[in-house]
Design an enzyme around this catalytic site. Structure first.
Site, PDB file in Angstrom:
ATOM      1  CE  LYS A  52      57.660  99.558 -73.908  1.00 42.11           C
ATOM      2  NZ  LYS A  52      57.372  99.394 -72.485  1.00 42.11           N
ATOM      3  CD  GLN A  96      57.261  96.712 -69.956  1.00 40.68           C
ATOM      4  OE1 GLN A  96      57.906  97.375 -70.765  1.00 40.68           O
ATOM      5  NE2 GLN A  96      55.943  96.824 -69.870  1.00 40.68           N
ATOM      6  CG  ASP A 119      57.787 104.358 -68.803  1.00 39.97           C
ATOM      7  OD1 ASP A 119      57.331 104.418 -69.959  1.00 39.97           O
ATOM      8  OD2 ASP A 119      58.034 103.285 -68.221  1.00 39.97           O
TER       9      ASP A 119
END
Ligand code: NAP
Length: 279
Positions: A52, A96, A119
């Site tokens: 990422k 994460q 997200d």
């Protein structure tokens, strides 16, 4: 039959994002910022975060990783999220997953500002998506929709069947396809006759986590088949669809790897850019 090249489509999307960031930068010398919070040393998470970070830098996003040991307290992480919510240079925040057991996932997801929630997990974004309003949408289903629309622009009236009802994939995928005026069926582990339900699909999305679950005789001829699954079988990665058997029957199909996976990161970059533009 068309094999949907997720790598190529993700590259096209990344180039578009890069161009837009360059153009925005030329106006006021500001670029989007993405901060990832990484807790512990879980190997797959380390790899995802590294990828990422690399992809973000390549398109000109100012990327930053905040690392904590697996013993970090929930309080400390919540404080960091609060600071990042208030930091004008941070456009997007990603925590994460998975998290260690002393940290409550729900509290963390709720703490990320809905405006920086790249997200798309915050309940405000989930609610906005299900109400049909503008929302930040989880990256994988967003990538799936992008690929489906590369095959067919107008999805109105199509029957979409989604296998899996997770908050990460199945549910937001259903909302996105509903917004496209599809007739949507969600099936899951308690569904009585999975095969019969799948056979109705003009668009079949498998987000299950069971290797090669979807067989050739589960798929309607000329359907679009999107395989979200990532399953390790021996030293190979395979999807939730029996690709070799299903591909001849479908109109278009995503391979694993090289299908949905690359789109997930590209959509994370897109969400970060959208957060930046919405400031
Ligand atoms: P998840 O949270 O475990 O959800 C799996 C869903 O599949 C659940 O709704 C479950 O039903 C259903 N299911 C499980 N076994 C089934 C069966 N035999 N028949 C019918 N339904 C069944 O998984 P997830 O997070 O959505 O991930 C799904 C897959 O996508 C995994 O392989 C994951 O690695 C992969 N993934 C890929 C990407 C990407 O970028 N390509 C991103 C994220 C995830 P119940 O609800 O009844 O338990």
């Amino acid at each position: 039959m068309m094999i949907i090249d997720g790598k190529k489509e993700a590259e096209i999307l990344r180039q578009e994002i890069k161009k837009e960031i360059e153009s925005l930068k030329s106006k006021d010398n500001k670029v989007p910022g993405l901060t990832v919070i990484l807790i512990g040393d879980f190997a797959p998470s380390q790899i995802y975060v590294k990828n990422k970070e690399k992809s973000a830098k390549e398109v000109g996003i100012n990327s930053n990783v905040v690392r904590y040991s697996k013993e970090v307290t929930e309080e400390e992480v919540l404080k960091k999220i609060e600071d990042l919510n208030n930091d004008i240079d941070v456009s997007g925040i990603l925590v994460q997953l998975p998290l260690p057991s002393q940290i409550n996932k729900e509290k963390i997801i709720n703490a990320v500002s809905p405006k920086k929630d790249v997200d798309g997990f915050n309940p405000i974004n989930v609610g906005n998506l299900s109400s049909g309003y503008n929302a930040l949408v989880p990256c994988t289903p967003l990538g799936c929709l992008y690929l489906i629309k590369k095959v067919e622009k107008n999805l109105s009236g199509k029957h979409a069947v989604i296998i899996g009802r997770s908050n990460l994939n199945g549910k937001p995928m259903a909302q996105l396809l509903l917004k496209e005026n599809c007739t949507v069926t969600i099936v899951h582990s308690k569904t009585k006759d999975l095969k019969q339900e799948c056979l109705k699909a003009d668009i079949l999305v498998a987000a299950v986590g069971v290797a090669k679950l979807v067989k050739e005789d589960w798929v309607k001829k000329n359907s679009i088949v999107i395989d979200v699954g990532i399953n390790k079988v021996g030293d190979k990665i395979v999807g939730d669809v029996d690709f070799d058997a299903v591909k001849e029957k479908s109109k278009a199909i995503t391979p694993v790897p090289g299908g949905v996976g690359p789109m997930t990161i590209a959509c994370l970059l897109k969400n970060t850019l959208d957060c930046f533009k919405a400031r």
